[in-house]
Scaffold this active site. Sequence first.
Site, PDB file in Angstrom:
ATOM      1  N   ASP A 162      75.773 129.801  18.112  1.00  0.00           N
ATOM      2  CA  ASP A 162      74.281 129.541  17.457  1.00  0.00           C
ATOM      3  C   ASP A 162      73.908 131.010  15.684  1.00  0.00           C
ATOM      4  O   ASP A 162      74.066 132.405  16.845  1.00  0.00           O
ATOM      5  CB  ASP A 162      73.017 129.503  18.018  1.00  0.00           C
TER       6      ASP A 162
ATOM      7  N   GLU B 139      67.008 116.356  21.420  1.00  0.00           N
ATOM      8  CA  GLU B 139      68.370 117.977  21.933  1.00  0.00           C
ATOM      9  C   GLU B 139      67.766 118.521  22.548  1.00  0.00           C
ATOM     10  O   GLU B 139      67.021 119.313  21.617  1.00  0.00           O
ATOM     11  CB  GLU B 139      69.266 117.572  21.183  1.00  0.00           C
TER      12      GLU B 139
END
Lengths: 449, 266
Positions: free
Chosen positions: B60, B49
């Site tokens: 995040d 990824e």
Amino acid sequence: MTTTSPPQTGELSLPARPGWPDSSGHFGAFGGRFVPEALIAALDELTEAYEAMRVDPAFLAEFARLQRDYTGRPSPVTEVPKFAEHCGGASVLLKREDLNHTGSHKINNVLGQALLTRRIGKQRVIAETGAGQHGVATATAAALMGLSCTVYMGEEDTRRQALNVARMRLLGAEVIPVTTGSRTLKDAINEAFRDWVTNVETTNYVFGTVAGPHPFPAMVRDFQRVIGDEARVQVLEREGRLPDAVLACVGGGSNAIGIFTAFVPDEGVRLVGLEAGGDGVDTDRHAATITGGSPGVLHGARSYLLQDENGQTIESHSISAGLDYPGVGPEHSYLHDIGRAEYRAVTDSEAMEAFALLCRTEGIIPAIESAHALAGAMKLGQELGPDTLLLVNLSGRGDKDVETASRWFGLGDREEVDPGPGLDTDQQPTEGAVSNDEAVAGPEAGEQA
Amino acid sequence: MSGLAERISAAKEEGRAALIAYLPVGYPDVDASIAAMVAIVEAGADAIEIGVPYSDPGIDGPVIQEAVDVAVRAGVGMPDVLRAVRAVADAGAVPVVMSYWNPIERYGVDRFAADLAAAGGAGAITPDLIPDEAAGWIAASDREGLDRVFLVAPSSTDARLRSTADASRGFVYVASTMGVTGARDEVSDAAQTLVARTREARPDIALCVGLGVSNGAQAAELAAFADGVIVGSAYVRVMLEGRGADGVRALTEDLAAGVRRAGVSA
């Protein structure tokens, strides 16, 4: 100066909305929901609860009561003839949101969202704040309604805005300094979203402006439109006509949408948003999102934003922390694109000149945010000439900006204070007066307006 | 069959879950991040990824943000990402780009799709793009034959599980917990429940679980019921600690053993 007797608020319905957004929150090409899937359920819950609440007579009665008895609505409209002498002979009326409890228009929105929080049964609210105004308003509403409150604020701002941090803590809120990214308002919003996605079962996010994912832009507009709904009646009552132009500063854009909305159907009324031009839109130090930015996605919606060629958000710069935001609400982008509103940039210097002028001519210390709208009126008045009528949203009071203004005008150590009209505002401000690379949010309180 | 689906299916035939590793391009610099990705491939990951650095990575946690901040400040952009895509494809794993929406929109969604396909990329994971807003990306990815991976979360309704899985191709990203990325001591039971619910909504698409996985034991736990295991922050932490290619190789070996331990759920 004269003050009108304002109309009574408290009619038990919210006025009809403009033809936007659509049911999924789109204002033409703008708005929508660009958020993680994890937040969709909460946004749906909020949308559904809000749509039910906004037509519920019990809510509307409670909201009207709070606006009247707690905020002090309706706010008056004040004519400022001596200030207007510097506006090309135009008549200038100020909508006095600075006289609201907590000192700005922000309280209009947080009371609505706090009632909504109670309605959906959540006990905790979170909020972002640039340098204090929305944080203080949210902490105020949370105290009033017995909710626990956490406010995210850029670390730099918590240090410079010790007073507002203390206000929030006195009101019982927890203030969390944000140390990620650029440590500014945009990062405070990122942190608030992170908190929300983690604690969404217990927590409601009280968003401060007409930006963010659907339903925030429409909901915050509905809560703020009382400004223009009142002002339109007030101006008609005292002048027997509509204003030629309505002016407001634009950061995120909630005070501007608040005063614009009632006038949107009045095609002869120009709607003028004043963005923070910082050192100038031709420099890289400004916060003029529509004037100097381009469409993209930030903080959950598509709108104009300041971004580089890789799509990274560019840090904004303005003497006004409340306007120091690289995004703008999607409805402003839409009003710009369809040509219903126009957006202009006002530099720090121009805003501070207008700030000083209003202090000296009318005895009103405006928020530096609102001073951008005043500077816009000075220019537009010159363009339109005498016999024009300008309505300016004075979105907040300037107590919070006294230190910034003192530094800007070099007043700190002087006994003789002379910031009157005609003072040299082109002088280099003393250190700390304007944002520098480390101090992007500026030392003043405020909020995305 | 899509690039990702094919690889996940091949892993399944080996009686294991697929291992998908995340690293952002550009930390500590572009070359070193690509070298680390290649090392991860060599150590046994099935797919990488490849993270596009973004200034406002809302989903995040602090570990990933710290690394991408460095890349953002260095001006890392889509051309660097496409270089990483080619390197990962050359090394023999499936490259899938992970990007917040604005960098793709700014690059141009049609141009992104064409360039990604040309570089050998399988598709993209878009954590802040829901299918409801994805008409342009769905059209572009269809045109280029690219996978598009949307996310489901514990809070998703059954109807949204179905519509999100229907819009996805390659796999569905099952976000195991409500919260941001970052290693956790325990991977929530919510993951297993959510996998079961998503599978019921849409039985014929691979389900890969991410958020919080940091070691082989956790990977083994997830591999018992998921088709693939996604590991991000644990890799980024290794990079932040300066352990580079050797560090990520060791972590991959642990995780690759983990996804083989549990066997594959029926």
